[in-house]
Scaffold this motif. Sequence first.
Motif, PDB file in Angstrom:
ATOM      1  N   VAL A  17      41.354  36.345  35.185  1.00  0.00           N
ATOM      2  CA  VAL A  17      39.825  36.712  35.824  1.00  0.00           C
ATOM      3  C   VAL A  17      40.265  37.948  36.936  1.00  0.00           C
ATOM      4  O   VAL A  17      41.606  37.232  38.234  1.00  0.00           O
ATOM      5  CB  VAL A  17      38.740  36.182  36.396  1.00  0.00           C
ATOM      6  N   ILE A  18      39.803  39.347  37.161  1.00  0.00           N
ATOM      7  CA  ILE A  18      40.715  40.195  38.145  1.00  0.00           C
ATOM      8  C   ILE A  18      38.901  40.384  38.866  1.00  0.00           C
ATOM      9  O   ILE A  18      38.413  40.974  38.721  1.00  0.00           O
ATOM     10  CB  ILE A  18      40.291  41.271  38.104  1.00  0.00           C
ATOM     11  N   ALA A  19      38.280  40.281  40.401  1.00  0.00           N
ATOM     12  CA  ALA A  19      37.553  40.327  41.357  1.00  0.00           C
ATOM     13  C   ALA A  19      37.660  40.501  42.210  1.00  0.00           C
ATOM     14  O   ALA A  19      38.429  40.521  43.457  1.00  0.00           O
ATOM     15  CB  ALA A  19      37.179  38.759  41.437  1.00  0.00           C
ATOM     16  N   ASN A  20      36.858  42.384  42.221  1.00  0.00           N
ATOM     17  CA  ASN A  20      36.593  43.113  43.307  1.00  0.00           C
ATOM     18  C   ASN A  20      35.369  42.397  44.198  1.00  0.00           C
ATOM     19  O   ASN A  20      35.220  42.936  44.105  1.00  0.00           O
ATOM     20  CB  ASN A  20      36.751  44.431  42.316  1.00  0.00           C
ATOM     21  N   GLN A  60      40.554  28.728  39.517  1.00  0.00           N
ATOM     22  CA  GLN A  60      41.027  28.988  40.838  1.00  0.00           C
ATOM     23  C   GLN A  60      42.761  30.427  41.487  1.00  0.00           C
ATOM     24  O   GLN A  60      42.320  31.664  40.787  1.00  0.00           O
ATOM     25  CB  GLN A  60      42.821  27.660  40.917  1.00  0.00           C
ATOM     26  N   GLN A  61      42.931  30.641  42.321  1.00  0.00           N
ATOM     27  CA  GLN A  61      42.902  31.724  43.043  1.00  0.00           C
ATOM     28  C   GLN A  61      44.271  31.429  42.360  1.00  0.00           C
ATOM     29  O   GLN A  61      45.344  30.584  43.006  1.00  0.00           O
ATOM     30  CB  GLN A  61      42.920  32.140  44.384  1.00  0.00           C
ATOM     31  N   ILE A  62      45.424  32.837  42.224  1.00  0.00           N
ATOM     32  CA  ILE A  62      46.368  32.591  42.161  1.00  0.00           C
ATOM     33  C   ILE A  62      47.365  34.086  42.760  1.00  0.00           C
ATOM     34  O   ILE A  62      48.950  34.042  43.142  1.00  0.00           O
ATOM     35  CB  ILE A  62      46.447  32.603  40.465  1.00  0.00           C
ATOM     36  N   GLN A 110      48.066  47.583  40.772  1.00  0.00           N
ATOM     37  CA  GLN A 110      48.702  47.983  39.499  1.00  0.00           C
ATOM     38  C   GLN A 110      49.794  46.936  39.407  1.00  0.00           C
ATOM     39  O   GLN A 110      50.197  45.968  38.391  1.00  0.00           O
ATOM     40  CB  GLN A 110      48.689  49.128  39.219  1.00  0.00           C
ATOM     41  N   GLU A 111      50.442  46.674  40.400  1.00  0.00           N
ATOM     42  CA  GLU A 111      51.973  46.148  40.246  1.00  0.00           C
ATOM     43  C   GLU A 111      51.109  44.394  39.875  1.00  0.00           C
ATOM     44  O   GLU A 111      52.606  43.882  38.482  1.00  0.00           O
ATOM     45  CB  GLU A 111      53.044  46.096  41.870  1.00  0.00           C
ATOM     46  N   LYS A 112      50.408  44.317  40.504  1.00  0.00           N
ATOM     47  CA  LYS A 112      49.784  42.831  40.474  1.00  0.00           C
ATOM     48  C   LYS A 112      49.663  42.626  39.043  1.00  0.00           C
ATOM     49  O   LYS A 112      49.490  41.546  38.323  1.00  0.00           O
ATOM     50  CB  LYS A 112      49.186  42.240  41.588  1.00  0.00           C
ATOM     51  N   ILE A 113      48.614  43.369  38.360  1.00  0.00           N
ATOM     52  CA  ILE A 113      48.000  43.213  37.676  1.00  0.00           C
ATOM     53  C   ILE A 113      49.009  43.292  36.012  1.00  0.00           C
ATOM     54  O   ILE A 113      48.959  42.552  35.617  1.00  0.00           O
ATOM     55  CB  ILE A 113      46.681  44.692  37.605  1.00  0.00           C
TER      56      ILE A 113
END
Length: 142
Positions: free
Chosen positions: A49-52, A110-112, A124-127
Amino acid sequence: MGLCFSSSSADEDEPAKNPHFVGGKVTCVTTKDAWNQKLSEAKTQGKIVIANFSASWCGPCKSVSPYYIELSEKHLSLMFLTVDVDELTELSTQWDVKATPTFFFLRDGQQIDKVVGANKAELQEKITAIAGSQVPGDQKQP
């Protein structure tokens, strides 16, 4: 993002009235129950999950939002969520959001990783790195 409205309908995923914050494959989360449901769904599907966490009054949030939507359309193996820090204050406090936008990367709830600020290149790099590291469902690494 004061434009992620809670509605009285049963559809928690109804798009916000403002196209600047949701679109593509981004889901606007308006309740804690919807948040928990999405995290559970992501875990079942083996998705990260990417949560903004953002706000309607936040200029950088508005500027990065179209790019976030674009990324959601490119990385279908990930789940993209948007949370309004003013609408879900309790959740924002729980996740210790101190600036908007803040993007959390979550695996099994859990946050990674995270990105604070509207840094498009870092986002963008992390995604891209996280999407590339995903292993299909039954082949997960320990």
